[in-house]
Design a protein around this motif. Structure first.
Motif, mmCIF file in Angstrom:
data_model
loop_
_atom_site.group_PDB
_atom_site.id
_atom_site.type_symbol
_atom_site.label_atom_id
_atom_site.label_comp_id
_atom_site.label_asym_id
_atom_site.label_seq_id
_atom_site.Cartn_x
_atom_site.Cartn_y
_atom_site.Cartn_z
ATOM 1 N N ASP A 153 0.851 -1.158 0.114
ATOM 2 C CA ASP A 153 -0.088 0.117 0.015
ATOM 3 C C ASP A 153 1.050 1.180 0.051
ATOM 4 O OD1 ASP A 153 0.923 0.167 2.539
ATOM 5 O OD2 ASP A 153 -0.994 -0.162 3.620
ATOM 6 N N GLU A 154 0.532 2.436 0.156
ATOM 7 C CA GLU A 154 0.756 3.561 0.183
ATOM 8 C C GLU A 154 2.121 3.711 1.214
ATOM 9 O OE1 GLU A 154 -0.196 8.521 -0.672
ATOM 10 O OE2 GLU A 154 -1.641 7.106 -0.025
ATOM 11 N N ASP A 155 1.688 3.140 2.304
ATOM 12 C CA ASP A 155 2.772 3.121 3.608
ATOM 13 C C ASP A 155 3.801 2.244 3.511
ATOM 14 O OD1 ASP A 155 1.414 5.464 4.495
ATOM 15 O OD2 ASP A 155 -0.185 4.164 5.361
ATOM 16 N N HIS A 167 -0.274 0.475 -4.074
ATOM 17 C CA HIS A 167 0.535 1.695 -4.525
ATOM 18 C C HIS A 167 1.988 1.051 -5.592
ATOM 19 C CE1 HIS A 167 2.631 5.439 -4.059
ATOM 20 N NE2 HIS A 167 3.734 4.695 -3.498
ATOM 21 N N PRO A 227 10.988 0.401 0.816
ATOM 22 C CA PRO A 227 9.747 0.925 1.562
ATOM 23 C C PRO A 227 8.905 -0.125 1.987
ATOM 24 C CG PRO A 227 9.523 0.963 -0.933
ATOM 25 C CD PRO A 227 11.026 0.579 -0.398
ATOM 26 N N HIS A 273 7.265 -2.783 4.801
ATOM 27 C CA HIS A 273 7.363 -2.817 5.889
ATOM 28 C C HIS A 273 6.459 -4.180 6.277
ATOM 29 C CE1 HIS A 273 8.264 1.271 6.549
ATOM 30 N NE2 HIS A 273 7.392 1.644 5.795
#
Length: 660
Positions: free
Chosen positions: A573-575, A588, A657, A659
């Motif tokens: 995702d974006e995070d 994302h 990026p 996580h």
């Protein structure tokens, strides 16, 4: 003056009358050749010291030749030279035996066909036994000419033709060795009457079981050339060969057996047990085979589809390493083709090829270059010395290469993902050749060549408009009721189009029509992607489940809209958090995990193949985060815990990026 005096004195000796010698002196008073013959005659007389009278007739007795005593009158050979001639008395038996053996000893000392024929021309009489021995010797010493065929000059020689006439009438005087040697040395097209007479005599001896193994081998090869593989006598030869003890066969006999069977592959099933025995026996004589014989055996093994004879192929490969510098261009090409057929390669062979190529440099034949490059390409051998030499040779001598040789020599650069030091000069030269000879290249060959260039980022921009044009695609498709574009060609032209879009933004030419696009580059055969290594895949999947906690968080073997198949895809995702693979919204970023097994690299290296390099390059350009998991890194891991830690470092590094 000396000869004239000698003639006058000898003619007045009652115990010594040599009418042939006198005639010779009358005709050729200053001829060195005659002087030598007179000297030989005198030597015989002085050594014998016999009181009996004897005479010598000096004349040639080969077919249809005549002599002239005074330059005008012709007398047939069989007749005396002058009416006053009388036959001379016979010497003792010991001298007779010595005289009979002398021509055979002299024939055996001759080292060339010309020398044999010259000696025959000096004989007084020519018995059929001597004629047979002379014909045998001519063919025996002439074997070096054009693969055992006699040269035209010898075949047209009148003395040689006379020998043939005499042996044609009665070939029974030829020994078995002479019979098969002459048969093997004469031209087969068109078959002469002598040839037919010799074949008939061979068949008589064959049916009587009078031929040894060596003679059977020679006869078998001659029958194949003359009558083809369907003749009945050839079957009898093979049957008799099977009754022989292979330990008595010379290496050249074994090679002949392979050539005979190669000429009649339809008989292999019937004689497979014999062929298996020959294969096993050949293992013991490999060190004694010549380079030419090694090439013949390997070629025969390919033609006979002896894929189960790999121990023999491997042992022959060891001899090939030693013989590389001694092979002719044609022999080397056949050897490499055989190794490609059997899938054989080793480091020592590659090193020997590198030394050979370096030694010959620019003098290598283009056909050999293309074969060596095909060998390196198909065995995934990244040999920089060979590739660099080929690049240099092509730049300097491109005019010597045919379109096929050009394609076979340049394609491996793309497949092996290698740019030589002179890459700019190489591809400038290639472009100039293509511009000048574009229409000489078959469409499929041209497409493969241009596609291979795009793998190493040498994009054929100036030819893309022609490749994408309907006219070229029609040529590629061909004509006929079953005309179609094969999947490999469609995949190549599609990948070229993707390259023009992703890597050649400045290209503004025609686009590839949608009906020519393929959906996947991964096809059952000749794929533009290397299939996944299942063993590595299962290991990585196990580690990912332990790392992510569930099989839900990654997908396997995902076909993208861009024709590529991703080994493992992880959505973020974006995070940067991992999403279940079923989620289509809020994605994302996508991580493409490339599990690269040994088949995706050049052999025994960590160098990716061209088709894998372009895939990873295109995926990055399409927005994927490419994470490479090569086999040589996985092989260092010794436990499941180490595997999980390894994948964690790959996916969740500090700069990543992602996580967890």
């Amino acid at each position: 003056m000396a000869l004239i005096t000698l003639r006058r004195n000898l003619c007045h000796i009652s115990d010594f009358w040599i009418p042939g010698t006198v005639a010779a002196l009358k005709i050729y008073p200053a001829d060195n050749h005659v002087r030598k013959i007179v000297k030989d005659r005198l030597r015989v007389w002085f050594c014998s010291l016999q009181p009996e009278l004897f005479g010598v007739r000096f004349h040639h007795s080969y077919c249809k030749n005549f002599h002239s005593e005074n330059g005008n009158d012709l007398h047939p050979v069989a007749e005396p030279w002058f009416s006053g001639e009388r036959k001379w008395n016979r010497p003792e038996q010991s001298l007779k035996n010595e005289d009979e053996e002398t021509p055979y000893r002299r024939l055996n000392s001759c080292t060339s066909p010309e020398e044999v024929l010259s000696f025959i021309s000096t004989l007084d009489t020519l018995p059929v036994s001597v004629a047979s021995a002379a014909l045998h010797r001519v063919c025996e010493v002439g074997k070096g000419y054009d693969e055992q065929r006699l040269p035209k000059g010898i075949l047209e020689n009148s003395i040689f033709q006379a020998l043939c006439c005499q042996c044609e009438r009665d070939p029974s005087h030829l020994t078995s060795a002479g019979l098969v040697t002459v048969l093997q040395s004469l031209p087969m097209d068109p078959p002469s009457t002598l040839m037919l007479s010799l074949v008939a005599e061979c068949q008589r001896r064959l049916q009587g079981g009078r031929l040894e193994a060596h003679h059977l081998c020679m006869l078998g090869e001659s029958l194949v050339r003359l009558q083809g593989s369907g003749c009945e006598a050839l079957e009898l030869v093979l049957c008799q060969l099977q009754c022989e003890n292979l330990k008595t066969f010379a290496p050249e006999d074994i090679v002949a057996v392979y050539r005979i069977l190669q000429a009649c592959p339809e008989k292999v099933d019937k004689h497979q047990a014999f062929l298996n025995a020959v294969n096993n026996f050949t293992l013991s004589i490999v060190p004694y085979l010549s380079p030419k014989s090694v090439s013949h055996v390997l070629t025969a093994l390919v033609a006979l589809d002896q894929t189960h004879a790999l121990p023999l192929v491997i042992k022959l490969g060891k001899s090939v390493v030693r013989y590389i510098p001694r092979f002719t261009n044609e022999e080397l090409r056949k050897v490499l083709e055989a190794f490609l057929y059997f899938g054989h390669s080793d480091r020592f062979l590659t090193e020997a090829l590198e030394r050979h190529v370096a030694a010959l440099c620019l003098s290598l034949d283009p056909d050999v270059i293309s074969t060596v490059m095909e060998y390196c390409s198909r065995k995934r051998i990244l040999s920089k010395p060979i590739l660099n030499m080929v690049a240099e040779t092509f730049v300097c001598q491109s005019e010597k290469f045919s379109p096929r040789q050009i394609a076979e020599s340049i394609e491996p650069f793309g497949k092996l993902n290698y740019l030589p030091p002179n890459a700019p000069a190489l591809f400038r030269k290639l472009e100039s050749v293509l511009v000048a000879r574009f229409h000489h290249f078959p469409p499929q060959l041209l497409l493969k060549l241009l596609h291979s260039c795009s793998l190493i980022e040498c994009h054929p921009v100036n030819f893309m408009s022609k490749i994408f044009s309907p006219f070229f695609l029609q040529r590629l498709q061909g004509q006929g009721k079953e005309s179609y574009l094969d999947k490999v060609s469609l995949a190549q032209v599609t990948q070229l189009f993707m390259t023009s879009v992703l890597e050649c933004a400045f290209y503004k030419g025609p686009k590839l029509l949608p009906q020519y696009h393929v959906k996947s580059f991964l096809t059952p055969c000749c794929s533009l992607e290397t299939p996944l290594d299942l063993h590595l895949y299962k290991s990585v999947v196990t580690g990912l489940i332990d790392l992510l906690g569930s099989r839900l968080y990654f997908a396997s073997k995902v076909l993208t809209p861009y024709c590529y198949t991703i080994d493992v895809e992880i959505k973020l995702d974006e995070d940067g958090f991992v999403l279940p693979f079923t989620v289509e919204e809020d994605v994302h970023k996508r991580v493409a995990l490339c599990i690269d097994g040994p088949q995706r690299f050049c052999a025994d290296t960590k160098h990716l193949l061209g088709k894998e390099a372009i895939k990873q390059r295109h995926l990055r350009l399409l927005g994927y985060q490419v994470v490479q998991v090569p086999y040589h890194e996985l092989e260092l891991l010794t436990s499941r815990l180490e595997l999980v830690e390894y994948l964690q470092r790959k996916l969740f590094s500090q700069s990543s990026p992602v996580h967890w």
